[in-house]
Motif scaffolding. Structure first.
Motif, PDB file in Angstrom:
ATOM      1  N   MET A 146     -27.154  25.774  28.305  1.00 27.53           N
ATOM      2  CA  MET A 146     -26.235  26.236  27.260  1.00 27.53           C
ATOM      3  C   MET A 146     -26.260  27.756  27.156  1.00 27.53           C
ATOM      4  O   MET A 146     -25.205  28.408  27.080  1.00 27.53           O
ATOM      5  N   TYR A 149     -24.347  29.556  30.068  1.00 28.26           N
ATOM      6  CA  TYR A 149     -22.889  29.506  30.016  1.00 28.26           C
ATOM      7  C   TYR A 149     -22.341  30.285  28.822  1.00 28.26           C
ATOM      8  O   TYR A 149     -21.283  30.925  28.927  1.00 28.26           O
ATOM      9  N   MET A 150     -23.022  30.246  27.702  1.00 33.24           N
ATOM     10  CA  MET A 150     -22.578  31.036  26.554  1.00 33.24           C
ATOM     11  C   MET A 150     -22.619  32.526  26.876  1.00 33.24           C
ATOM     12  O   MET A 150     -21.692  33.276  26.548  1.00 33.24           O
ATOM     13  N   ASP A 151     -23.682  32.963  27.522  1.00 32.62           N
ATOM     14  CA  ASP A 151     -23.819  34.375  27.878  1.00 32.62           C
ATOM     15  C   ASP A 151     -22.735  34.790  28.863  1.00 32.62           C
ATOM     16  O   ASP A 151     -22.114  35.850  28.714  1.00 32.62           O
ATOM     17  N   GLU A 154     -19.328  35.036  27.090  1.00 38.50           N
ATOM     18  CA  GLU A 154     -19.236  36.175  26.164  1.00 38.50           C
ATOM     19  C   GLU A 154     -19.128  37.491  26.935  1.00 38.50           C
ATOM     20  O   GLU A 154     -18.336  38.377  26.565  1.00 38.50           O
TER      21      GLU A 154
END
Length: 334
Positions: A146, A149-151, A154
């Motif tokens: 998670m 992929y979030m990094d 963003e």
């Protein structure tokens, strides 16, 4: 039926650079399967995405048994699942049938596959051994997937915002310089031009953005100035890897997943208790390269701040020369 060649598949669907696992262990098989699928069937990318999820869930079911044989079978099914997952995007690019919904479906199903396989693998091993470390390992795998992929999402979003802001400012500065040149009957100031040319470097595609480009587009990679100045040897390594379409980010989310769901189960099928050490090594490798990406992003953000300040200085200088033009522009924006 269509008549795509293997070269068509490579030129239109191979990414200009990709994870080494994909380049070396997936693309040779996936390209031939894509050629057959595109020419001989009516299978859609979304159907392949669903098929990849089904194989991924089957891999999870095998992992849950936790015996050496089923760990190995689960690893094989996970690799086939990932191969199908690569095929859906290739079919979409080859036939021009990609869609926003298809991209969303692919992303969501990828996360479901990781979550299901992490729970199944670690739960099966916990049930078999009673070692609570497997529960914490499952949580760590899901969290790191998670986080990665979030990094990535963003950073991609912020990079686009940075380039858009810089491009808008540069266009405004150039407009004012052109107006000044017409008023003065000559070219704009060399110093101001130099500041705009320097800012142009940050309008080039970033390395992360180039990952969606394909071989036929022949992208021109531009290094971030700050990182390149600190690590001049990086360009040589990158160029060597690029000849084989391999990105310098050697342990990404893909290699992390393969370490957890393919390498670890295969080794554990032979060496009992190998899953946690292999997962730990995979996680450490991915975190190292993620920190490198964050460091490069931090350097590029500092470069961006300096470039934007240069361009804004040009704008301020020229607006001071043409206050009526600045007032008119401010009125239009209001």
């Amino acid at each position: 039926m269509a008549d795509f060649t293997l070269d068509d598949v490579r030129q239109r669907t191979y990414k200009a650079r990709d994870a080494w696992w994909t380049v070396l262990l997936v693309d040779p098989l996936a390209a031939r399967l894509v050629k057959f699928t595109a020419n001989r069937t009516r299978i859609t990318p979304n159907q392949l995405t669903v098929g990849a999820l089904i194989l991924g869930l089957a891999a999870g079911a095998c992992f849950a048994v936790a015996s050496p044989l089923w760990l190995a079978v689960g690893a094989l099914l996970y690799h086939l699942s990932f191969t199908l997952d690569c095929m859906d995007g290739k079919i979409a690019r080859l036939k021009g049938t990609g869609s926003v919904f298809g991209a969303w479906l692919d992303y969501i199903f990828d996360r479901i596959r990781v979550l299901a396989c992490a729970i199944a693998l670690m739960a099966g091993l916990y049930h078999d051994t009673g070692n609570t470390a497997y529960i914490w390992t499952a949580l760590a795998v899901v969290f790191l997937d998670m986080l990665r992929y979030m990094d990535a999402l963003e950073i991609y979003k912020v990079r686009n915002q940075m380039r858009s802001t810089l491009r808008t400012a540069q266009e405004r500065a150039q407009e004012l310089l052109d107006e000044a040149a017409r008023a003065d009957g000559g070219p704009s100031a060399a110093a101001a031009d130099d500041r705009l040319r320097s800012a142009q470097a940050d309008l080039e595609p970033s390395e992360a953005d180039l990952e969606d480009q394909v071989v036929a587009e022949n992208p021109n990679v531009a290094l971030q100035q700050g990182f390149n100045q600190r690590f001049p040897w990086y360009a040589r390594i990158r160029n060597v890897l690029m000849r084989g379409r391999i990105r310098p980010h050697l342990i990404s989310g893909i290699e992390f997943q393969m370490g957890v769901f393919i390498v670890a189960p295969l080794i554990a099928a032979v060496v009992s208790g190998a899953v946690i050490p292999v997962v730990a090594v995979s996680a450490a490798g991915m975190l190292f390269f993620e920190f490198v990406i964050i460091y490069k992003f931090w350097l590029s953000s500092r470069d961006y701040g300096r470039k934007l300040a240069d361009v804004q200085a040009v704008i301020a200088e020229q607006e001071a020369r043409f206050p009526e033009r600045a007032a008119m522009t401010a009125g239009q924006q209001a």
